[in-house]
Write an enzyme that holds these catalytic residues in place. Structure first.
Site, PDB file in Angstrom:
ATOM      1  N   ARG A   1       0.834  -1.207   0.000  1.00 18.83           N
ATOM      2  CA  ARG A   1       0.000   0.000   0.000  1.00 18.83           C
ATOM      3  C   ARG A   1       0.866   1.254   0.000  1.00 18.83           C
ATOM      4  NH1 ARG A   1      -4.101   0.289   4.550  1.00 18.83           N
ATOM      5  NH2 ARG A   1      -2.286  -0.210   5.852  1.00 18.83           N
TER       6      ARG A   1
ATOM      7  N   SER B   1       8.416  -4.852   6.048  1.00 20.27           N
ATOM      8  CA  SER B   1       8.142  -5.899   7.038  1.00 20.27           C
ATOM      9  C   SER B   1       9.035  -7.112   6.887  1.00 20.27           C
ATOM     10  CB  SER B   1       6.680  -6.283   6.943  1.00 20.27           C
ATOM     11  OG  SER B   1       5.897  -5.113   6.907  1.00 20.27           O
TER      12      SER B   1
ATOM     13  N   ASP C   1       6.733  -3.525  10.294  1.00 19.06           N
ATOM     14  CA  ASP C   1       5.273  -3.386  10.436  1.00 19.06           C
ATOM     15  C   ASP C   1       4.836  -3.533  11.883  1.00 19.06           C
ATOM     16  OD1 ASP C   1       4.321  -6.668   9.060  1.00 19.06           O
ATOM     17  OD2 ASP C   1       5.929  -6.054  10.418  1.00 19.06           O
TER      18      ASP C   1
HETATM   19  C1  0WK Z   1      -1.403  -4.686   7.828  1.00 19.78           C
HETATM   20  C2  0WK Z   1      -0.232  -3.752   8.062  1.00 19.78           C
HETATM   21  C3  0WK Z   1       0.987  -4.278   7.378  1.00 19.78           C
HETATM   22  C4  0WK Z   1       1.252  -5.675   7.828  1.00 19.78           C
HETATM   23  C5  0WK Z   1       0.059  -6.507   7.590  1.00 19.78           C
HETATM   24  C6  0WK Z   1       0.272  -7.884   8.103  1.00 19.78           C
HETATM   25  O1  0WK Z   1      -0.519  -2.498   7.586  1.00 19.78           O
HETATM   26  O2  0WK Z   1       2.079  -3.484   7.615  1.00 19.78           O
HETATM   27  O3  0WK Z   1       2.371  -6.186   7.183  1.00 19.78           O
HETATM   28  O4  0WK Z   1      -1.079  -5.975   8.242  1.00 19.78           O
HETATM   29  O5  0WK Z   1      -0.843  -8.628   7.840  1.00 19.78           O
HETATM   30  P1  0WK Z   1      -1.032  -9.477   6.527  1.00 19.78           P
HETATM   31  O6  0WK Z   1      -1.434  -8.545   5.473  1.00 19.78           O
HETATM   32  O7  0WK Z   1       0.252 -10.155   6.257  1.00 19.78           O
HETATM   33  O8  0WK Z   1      -2.090 -10.433   6.873  1.00 19.78           O
HETATM   34  C1  BGC Z   2       9.087 -10.612   8.933  1.00 14.80           C
HETATM   35  C2  BGC Z   2       8.845  -9.525   9.943  1.00 14.80           C
HETATM   36  C3  BGC Z   2       7.431  -9.050   9.867  1.00 14.80           C
HETATM   37  C4  BGC Z   2       6.480 -10.194   9.968  1.00 14.80           C
HETATM   38  C5  BGC Z   2       5.055  -9.770   9.862  1.00 14.80           C
HETATM   39  C6  BGC Z   2       8.053 -11.692   9.083  1.00 14.80           C
HETATM   40  O1  BGC Z   2       8.205 -12.635   8.073  1.00 14.80           O
HETATM   41  O2  BGC Z   2      10.346 -11.179   9.114  1.00 14.80           O
HETATM   42  O3  BGC Z   2       9.713  -8.484   9.725  1.00 14.80           O
HETATM   43  O4  BGC Z   2       7.214  -8.171  10.907  1.00 14.80           O
HETATM   44  O5  BGC Z   2       6.749 -11.133   8.965  1.00 14.80           O
HETATM   45  O6  BGC Z   2       4.758  -9.217   8.673  1.00 14.80           O
END
Ligand code: 0WK
Ligand code: BGC
Ligand code: BGC
Length: 914
Positions: free
Chosen positions: A536, A600, A654
């Site tokens: 994003r 992240s 993140d």
């Molecule tokens: C939303 C956050 C982002 C993070 C994500 C983790 O804005 O920085 O990496 O959540 O959740 P996912 O999208 O991997 O389920």
């Molecule tokens: C990354 C982290 C991150 C997490 C959640 C992991 O795979 O190493 O830096 O915070 O995922 O997104």
């Protein structure tokens, strides 16, 4: 016969005959009454199926968990215990099933008479008696000490919750043992067998006799779909559409329903056809007011009805010269066997004489003839009523199958149906009258129910074996408190070692974020959010609370796998392209806003805007990035893109972005947690504990990178073969072990491997290994969330799996749900153990007895899974009781956090662009 008699005797005889006919007329049930009864039974069936309680239906419609008629593949030796079908007798059978091709082997069986003091004694006495008979039978059979599987044919109304769980609702048919109603009869039998301690008998199924009768039919050429029993008692079962059985919560497939029609009419529906004899019989029975239909049809009562009529007619001097006998006046002295003999077309008259003389009476030939008529009237009514109820079931099945004409086979059993000279014929004839559009074949169940019970037992033992395999497979996923405490302690030690820069699988990376926002931050910022499900770009306006605080405009961009796994240059060029598109889209082109970069992945930060990527995670593998400062890579890409100027101020993880974002609302938020594609946590650590950063005053946020916890094989014991398969097939084998037990990128794959394993064991999908199940990443983690959502009926579980191309049975759907629950529960508990280690560290850092702290959380798994967040909270409460921890779900994601970190940096640097 009378022509030789004097006039007055002839008149007397005619008057008596008149009296007898008049009396027997009461047993005539007219066709339209039978149709009313048929309709009333059908109405009651539908009410009971849909769970209506007012008026409460009098047929019970009990699901039996038998889901298919026999398909003949069952094999093996089974012990069958029959209790309750034929009066006070108990039968033990040894049944050998030889499968569809093998010859049908006659069961070996033994019958035991149950003494009256047992049928009216305590439940323990009854079950000890039954267990004693089993032992006696097995002694004779010399089966040795092999494990034996037993099918329990228990012919009383029971509420089943499984093939081997069955609670007795109420006794019928002369049984009234105390301490059994409301109890699980399988448990009572298991305990009695244990008390015997002689044989290793496992009770794997409990079956009603009607079900045993239906299942005992040879499925060739046509499987029976209805089971009818008319013996001491009467009842029927049939295959109903599972979607119509409310309590099952299913929509496909069928299930056998035990109708329990014996209690039909208990609320008065039979009053129009009841005679005073029926009322008297009921009054004097063990269970007055109940089983009204059974008391007009079942063998336990037919003899008694005849006896009451004989006494009545003798009382009117219309029969037996008005003379009764003590035996005739004794309840139960006329048995159904007597009735059946008396109605024998060839020897009935002589038998009538013998029976009446046996009762101490001196019957005339005329008496015998009229007693035959009495028996005929009573049993004919029974057959008519039984036919009316059966026709109701036929009408039900026909409407289920949406057919204008139904072809169906009914399995029949029970001494009255099998041995009564006219019962079955009258019944079949009446069924043809009441259900003319059903072509009904009546199939006598060869050995009665033993066979059918053995087949259900074979199915049940197959399911029990499946359950065993499932439990065995899932047991390692069920972490107990000790295991979680040990993970918490190991993580704590690894944190300390990591902070000291000693050997540890936890990188514990300083983030150079030392302050949380204090609300004075102002300005416009750009933020990037890379590393989660979506990439994003955000435009974040930070204003005073009165101006509405923080306003965010964001846009989601996809990053194709070819880019995430391409070169670093491609990746960062793609990022800059998105930024430029965003700026264009939002009229920001040409503006150089301070930019915060949520990246992240594990980065060793040497400053707020310098982060060396240690290693990629979560499916990213862009080349030439690891070991590089990603801010430099971004800046290089910006430079490559002519005419774009961006001021990258901060790079944050993140977890840090999430903590900051939630901290903006709640200053007690000092921990950031992500459980999404990946998982990780950060928290505010005392600077004095961070050996990598000079200074010992104040705090700094530490990015734990706990995804790597256990990369030093600390978690080996917890890893199952499925985890090892997932790790081996991942793009970073041996890395991110903790993450691979917890996060969204992997849970679906763990489930897929377990399903594959269970399929190969024959537990799931009939042992057929479908291509889709061998396809990596086909089982998305979001399926877990969907499948586990409690209000999801089995039908929806099946829909999800069928979309994958898996033909799913109801049991399959249930087991897949259990697999998902075990995998996600383990993940949530491990995550909870991690959070507990962090908050306990903070509490002890600050030397506090009690700590109150907030954790900012984000990530699709934590947010969307129906139970994950609660299980994390429960685990933290359990493992860190001295910390009161509030979990704040981040609404705006970590992009806002990145902008706030940038704003703080700008505030501290004294430069923001209003
Ligand atoms: C939303 C956050 C982002 C993070 C994500 C983790 O804005 O920085 O990496 O959540 O959740 P996912 O999208 O991997 O389920
Ligand atoms: C990354 C982290 C991150 C997490 C959640 C992991 O795979 O190493 O830096 O915070 O995922 O997104
Ligand atoms: C019981 C039924 C049984 C029937 C035939 C009734 O009294 O309630 O469960 O199927 O007798 O044996």
């Amino acid at each position: 016969m009378d022509s030789a008699l004097p006039e007055n005797s002839r008149a007397m005889n005619e008057k008596n005959l008149e009296l007898v006919q008049q009396c027997l007329k009461q047993f005539d049930v007219r066709e339209e009454q039978l149709r009313q009864i048929q309709a009333a039974v059908l109405r009651d069936m539908e009410r009971a199926l849909s769970g209506q309680t007012n008026p409460s239906p009098t047929v019970r419609m009990l699901p039996t968990y038998v889901r298919s008629t026999p398909h003949g593949t069952e094999q093996g030796n089974f012990l069958v215990l029959e209790l309750g079908t034929s009066g006070a007798t108990l039968r033990v059978l040894w049944v050998t099933l030889t499968g569809i091709s093998g010859p049908r082997k006659e069961p070996i069986s033994w019958e035991f008479t149950i003494p009256m003091e047992i049928t009216l004694g305590t439940g323990q006495q009854l079950f000890d008696f039954a267990a004693g008979c089993l032992v006696e039978f097995l002694e004779r059979l010399k089966v040795g000490s092999q494990p034996i599987q037993l099918g329990f044919n228990f012919s009383f109304p029971c509420h089943q919750t499984g093939l081997d769980q069955s609670t007795l609702i109420s006794w019928t048919k002369g049984f009234r043992c105390s301490g059994v109603e409301g109890q699980d009869v399988v448990q009572l039998l298991r305990e009695a067998i244990q008390r015997q301690g002689a044989y290793n008998i496992d009770v794997v199924a409990v079956v009603n006799d009607t079900v045993g009768t239906m299942m005992s039919c040879d499925p060739r050429p046509q499987a029976c779909e209805i089971g009818l029993v008319v013996d001491t008692g009467t009842n029927a079962c049939y295959m109903e559409e599972a979607r119509h059985v409310g309590e099952l919560g299913e929509d496909q497939g069928r299930v056998c329903v035990n109708v329990q029609w014996g209690s039909f009419g208990d609320s008065g529906a039979l009053e129009s056809v009841q005679t005073p004899f029926d009322l008297q019989l009921d009054q004097e029975s063990l269970n007055p007011g109940t089983q009204r239909f059974e008391k007009m049809v079942g063998g336990l009562y037919l003899g008694e009805l005849v006896r009451l009529v004989l006494i009545h007619l003798a009382g009117q001097r219309a029969l037996l010269g008005g003379i009764t006998s003590p035996a005739l006046l004794t309840r139960g002295s006329v048995h159904v066997e007597h009735v059946m003999e008396i109605e024998d077309p060839s020897h009935g008259r002589a038998r009538a004489q013998a029976v009446l003389q046996g009762l101490g009476l001196n019957p005339s030939a005329r008496d015998c003839e009229q007693v035959q008529q009495v028996c005929g009237a009573v049993s004919a009514r029974a057959a008519h009523l039984c036919a009316a109820a059966l026709s109701a079931i036929l009408a039900r099945v026909k409407s289920n199958q949406e057919r204008s004409h139904l072809g169906i086979a009914v399995a029949t059993g029970g001494r009255v149906y099998e041995q009564h000279p006219r019962f079955s014929a009258i019944l079949q004839q009446t069924v043809r009258l009441l259900a003319p559009d059903s072509d009904t074949t009546f199939v006598p169940s060869e050995d009665g129910r033993g066979w059918g019970v053995a087949i259900v037992t074979a199915v049940a033992s197959r399911l029990a074996l499946h359950r065993h395999h499932l439990e065995e497979t899932l047991a390692p996923f069920r972490l107990d408190s000790e295991q979680l405490k040990s993970v918490q302690a190991q993580m704590r030690e690894a944190m300390v070692r990591g902070l000291r820069g000693e050997d540890s699988s936890l990188p514990m990376l300083p983030t150079f974020v030392c302050a949380t926002p204090d609300g004075t931050e102002r300005g416009d910022f750009l933020a990037l959010d890379l590393g989660g499900t979506n990439f994003r770009v955000l435009w974040v306006k930070v204003g005073s609370r009165s101006e509405g605080g923080v306003k965010i405009t964001n846009q989601v961009f996809s990053i194709p796998e070819s880019v995430t796994q391409g070169t670093g240059q491609q990746l960062f060029d793609h990022i800059v392209d998105c930024i430029v598109d965003f700026q264009k889209e939002h009229g920001l082109s040409g503006q150089t806003l301070p930019l915060g970069f949520t990246f992240s992945f594990p980065c060793k930060q040497v400053g707020l805007d310098q982060g060396i990527l240690l290693n990629w995670t979560k499916g990213f593998k862009a080349s030439d990035c690891e070991g590089q400062d990603v801010v430099s890579l971004l800046r290089a890409a910006i430079r490559r893109r002519q005419g774009v100027e961006l001021n990258v101020v901060a790079i944050v993880n993140d977890t840090v972005g999430t903590m900051m974002s939630c901290g903006y609302e709640d200053p007690h938020c000092e921990v950031g947690l992500i459980v999404g594609t990946g998982t990780n946590a950060c928290y505010m650590e005392e600077l004095c504990n961070v050996s990598a950063v000079p200074g010992d005053k104040g705090r700094m946020c530490i990015n734990m990178e706990w995804g790597a916890f256990g990369d030093d094989s600390l978690l080996q014991e917890l890893c199952t073969p499925f985890d090892l398969s997932v790790d081996k097939a991942s793009i970073n084998p041996g890395k991110q072990r903790f993450e691979k037990l917890i996060s969204g990128m992997y849970l679906g794959e763990i489930v897929r491997h377990i399903l594959l394993h269970l399929t190969r064991l024959g537990v799931l999908f009939r042992g057929q290994v479908f291509q889709c199940l061998q396809t990596k990443d086909i089982f998305k983690t979001k399926f877990l969330s969907e499948i586990e959502s409690s209000d999801l009926q089995r039908r929806q579980v099946r829909a999800i799996l069928e979309k994958l191309g898996l033909p799913v049975s109801c049991d399959d759907a249930l087991m897949v749900r259990e697999v998902c629950q075990a995998v996600s529960q383990r993940a949530a508990k491990l995550c909870g153990a991690g959070v507990a280690a962090v908050v306990e560290k903070i509490r002890e850092n600050r030397g506090l007895e009690e700590l109150s702290v907030a954790v900012g959380v984000d990530g699709t798994l934590y947010k969307l899974h129906p139970h994950f967040s609660d299980q994390v909270k429960d685990t933290v409460r359990h493992l860190a009781p001295r910390c009161s921890v509030r979990f704040l779900q981040s609404e705006d994601g970590s992009g806002k956090g990145a902008a706030l970190v940038t704003a703080v940096a700008c505030r501290l640097a004294g430069s923001t662009r209003a």
